[in-house]
Structures are given as structure tokens and as C-alpha cells.
Scaffold this motif. Structure first.
Motif, PDB file in Angstrom:
ATOM      1  N   UNK A   2       3.741 -22.332 110.271  1.00  0.00           N
ATOM      2  CA  UNK A   2       3.182 -23.271 109.310  1.00  0.00           C
ATOM      3  C   UNK A   2       3.524 -24.708 109.689  1.00  0.00           C
ATOM      4  N   UNK A   3       4.757 -24.903 110.188  1.00  0.00           N
ATOM      5  CA  UNK A   3       5.134 -26.244 110.613  1.00  0.00           C
ATOM      6  C   UNK A   3       4.250 -26.703 111.758  1.00  0.00           C
ATOM      7  N   UNK A   4       3.940 -25.778 112.675  1.00  0.00           N
ATOM      8  CA  UNK A   4       3.073 -26.125 113.799  1.00  0.00           C
ATOM      9  C   UNK A   4       1.695 -26.529 113.297  1.00  0.00           C
ATOM     10  N   UNK A   5       1.169 -25.786 112.343  1.00  0.00           N
ATOM     11  CA  UNK A   5      -0.142 -26.134 111.799  1.00  0.00           C
ATOM     12  C   UNK A   5      -0.114 -27.480 111.103  1.00  0.00           C
ATOM     13  N   UNK A   9      -1.728 -30.907 113.276  1.00  0.00           N
ATOM     14  CA  UNK A   9      -2.946 -31.546 112.765  1.00  0.00           C
ATOM     15  C   UNK A   9      -2.668 -32.890 112.120  1.00  0.00           C
ATOM     16  N   UNK A  10      -1.418 -33.285 112.127  1.00  0.00           N
ATOM     17  CA  UNK A  10      -1.074 -34.581 111.552  1.00  0.00           C
ATOM     18  C   UNK A  10      -0.932 -34.543 110.041  1.00  0.00           C
ATOM     19  N   UNK A  11      -0.842 -33.370 109.460  1.00  0.00           N
ATOM     20  CA  UNK A  11      -0.666 -33.252 108.017  1.00  0.00           C
ATOM     21  C   UNK A  11       0.817 -33.342 107.687  1.00  0.00           C
TER      22      UNK A  11
END
Length: 64
Positions: A2-5, A9-11
């Protein structure tokens, strides 16, 4: 993962104060949603016996 996602994506995660500004943590929303779901289930439960009787009478003839 989840951290990678999120970071890929810059979120970024919002803080609780940012969520309150945007209206994301209002507990009354959950109460309202559950109340609407409960009302829907109650309505279906009220009409379901008549609906099933009508379907049965329509396919297999009137029972009276």
C-alpha cells in the motif's frame, strides 16, 4: 504494498483535521447510511410476502 501504491503515485494520507475539513470523518454519515439500509430492508420485508404470493399466483394460478 500500500505504501508503494501511495508513494509511487504521489499520493499521501490525509490527517484527521484535513479529513474533517473535507467532511470525511463525520460519524453521522455512517449512521445515516445504516439507517437508510435498515429502512430499505424493512420496506422489502413488508412487501416480500405479498410479492412472493403474487408471483406464485401468477405462475401457478390463484390460490383462492
Amino acid at each position: 504494498m500500500e505504501e508503494t501504491l501511495l508513494y509511487g503515485r504521489g499520493w499521501r494520507e490525509l490527517t484527521s483535521s484535513e479529513l474533517q475539513i473535507r467532511g470525511g470523518t463525520d460519524k453521522n454519515i455512517f449512521v445515516k447510511v445504516f439507517e437508510k439500509i435498515r429502512n430499505l430492508i424493512d420496506t422489502i420485508a413488508d412487501y416480500l410476502p405479498n410479492l412472493l404470493k403474487g408471483i406464485k399466483d401468477g405462475f401457478f394460478g390463484s390460490s383462492s
